[in-house]
Design an enzyme around this catalytic site. Structure first.
Site, short mmCIF file in Angstrom:
data_model
loop_
_atom_site.label_atom_id
_atom_site.label_comp_id
_atom_site.label_asym_id
_atom_site.label_seq_id
_atom_site.Cartn_x
_atom_site.Cartn_y
_atom_site.Cartn_z
N GLY A 14 -4.58 11.56 19.71
CA GLY A 14 -5.96 11.34 18.82
C GLY A 14 -6.68 10.16 19.21
CG ASP A 15 -4.83 6.45 18.23
OD1 ASP A 15 -5.73 5.84 17.28
OD2 ASP A 15 -3.94 6.64 17.74
CB THR A 16 -5.96 8.29 24.41
OG1 THR A 16 -5.04 9.45 24.05
CG2 THR A 16 -4.85 7.30 24.35
#
Length: 402
Positions: A173-175
């Site tokens: 999700g972050d990347t």
């Protein structure tokens, strides 16, 4: 030992300066992508403690920082006090791009909101990454990548159908959010070339995940179909699975009529290619479990090398399920230099993924190892951009600003 590589490619963003605020993954990974493409990335860290990413990773020694902080210069600044805020504001005045991933409202509280920064520098591009975006009823909620994965639809469909939702072994999700944030920066830079105006990129974790959910929403909207967890397969797409060989697991993707016929021939059972149970995409989907069992009965009587050779011979997409040791040994990885060795300050030579994507004329590169010390480049950056000397920096340190 030097931390720079003077022979590395300067990259297409070599004339762009980025100030990176925030911590952990989304903001820093966006900074890594921009830095790999040549941007001068100035990483602003809290004094003493620095970014928590310095202590993240698996194994006895935490080396994830060496990847996410490469191609960056570290300066320290205490954004919680006026002196630190004023210092960073001066630094941003010398930047093309600002990357931040604080909770919405935090930058405004510090006097560093887009209204203030763009009024002083209209050409500034501000990439903001947050859980739910800068607007909407959830915008002030705390958000981490895993929460964005859950809300965006990812978590529900990952895992075995008889077990709770699973997760990937990485912070996808972050990347994803960082990648979309980087994409927004590149588009905004192009627009600025035309108009001279900067703008704000609003990248939310949940919306970044939503973007890769393929037909999940329209399928429900049109037919009422809700995707469910399906383990190692994608329901109705067959054969496409990991199968057991004598000496390990092997992935085969033959989910196309012509590919299935070739796989049946490779298996020594060409008649299966025209079997009405498997001959068409819909038929294979309806008989997916039966078909996977049939293929697995064949693969488990062969080694991975034997299956691999047959897949290559018959032009069928397939391959081993790699772990890190397999990647380091693979000749294709080596030929394309997908994994490089970087001379790091803390660990010496360290293997890591190379810059990506590949550009033919102005490729990215790792020009600088991750800074080992918080504020390692204070004198260099603050002196170069703001004209501050030793006495100025000593005063800022006394105030707790750096």
């Amino acid at each position: 030992m030097t931390t720079t590589n003077p022979c590395a490619n300067p990259g297409p963003l070599r004339d762009i300066r980025v100030v990176e605020l925030g911590q952990l993954l989304a903001g820093p990974f966006c900074g890594q992508l921009l830095g790999d493409m040549g941007a001068d990335v100035i990483k602003v860290e809290p004094p003493v403690t620095g970014d928590p990413m310095r202590e993240w990773g698996q194994g006895a020694e935490k080396v994830q920082w060496e990847v996410i902080a490469r191609n960056k210069r570290s300066v320290s600044a205490n954004l919680r006090i006026p002196a630190g805020q004023a210092l960073v504001k001066q630094l941003i005045a010398h930047a093309d791009v600002l990357v931040e991933n604080f909770k919405p409202g935090t930058m405004e509280k510090w006097g560093l909101g887009p209204d203030v920064l763009l009024a002083e520098k209209p050409g500034l591009i501000i990439a903001r990454m947050s859980g739910y975006g800068q607007t909407g009823p959830y915008s002030n909620r705390a958000g981490f990548g895993g929460i964005g994965e859950a809300m965006g639809g990812w978590r529900y469909i990952v895992g075995e159908p008889d077990r709770p939702p699973s997760r990937m072994g990485i912070s996808i999700g972050d990347t994803l959010t960082a990648t979309y944030g980087c994409m927004g920066v590149l588009a905004a830079l192009h627009e600025r070339d035309r108009t001279g105006r900067g703008q704000v990129i609003d990248a939310a974790l949940y919306e970044s995940v939503l973007q890769v959910m393929e037909g999940l929403v329209p399928e429900y909207d049109r037919t009422g179909y809700i995707r469910e967890r399906s383990g190692s397969v994608l329901k109705g797409i067959a054969p496409s699975n990991v199968y057991s060989c004598e000496d390990g697991e092997f992935m085969i993707g033959a989910n196309k009529d012509s590919l299935w016929k070739r796989l049946a021939t490779a298996m020594g059972q060409p008649e299966l290619g025209d079997d009405p149970r498997y001959a068409t995409h819909l038929a294979r989907g309806q008989n997916q479990d039966e078909l996977d069992a049939l293929i697995n009965d064949w693969t488990r009587t062969h080694t991975m090398d034997e299956v691999d050779a047959l897949m290559i011979e018959h032009s069928i997409p397939a391959g081993r399920v790699y772990r890190a040791p397999d990647m380091l040994d693979d000749p294709h990885f080596k030929a394309r230099e997908a994994i490089i060795e970087v001379e790091t300050e803390r660990f010496g030579p360290l293997k890591m993924q190379s810059s990506f994507p590949r550009l033919s004329a102005t490729p990215g590169s790792v020009r600088r190892a991750a800074p080992s010390i918080v504020g390692q480049h204070n004198a260099e950056v603050y002196g170069e951009l703001l004209g501050l000397g030793e006495a100025d920096l000593a005063k800022l340190a006394e105030q707790g600003a750096i």
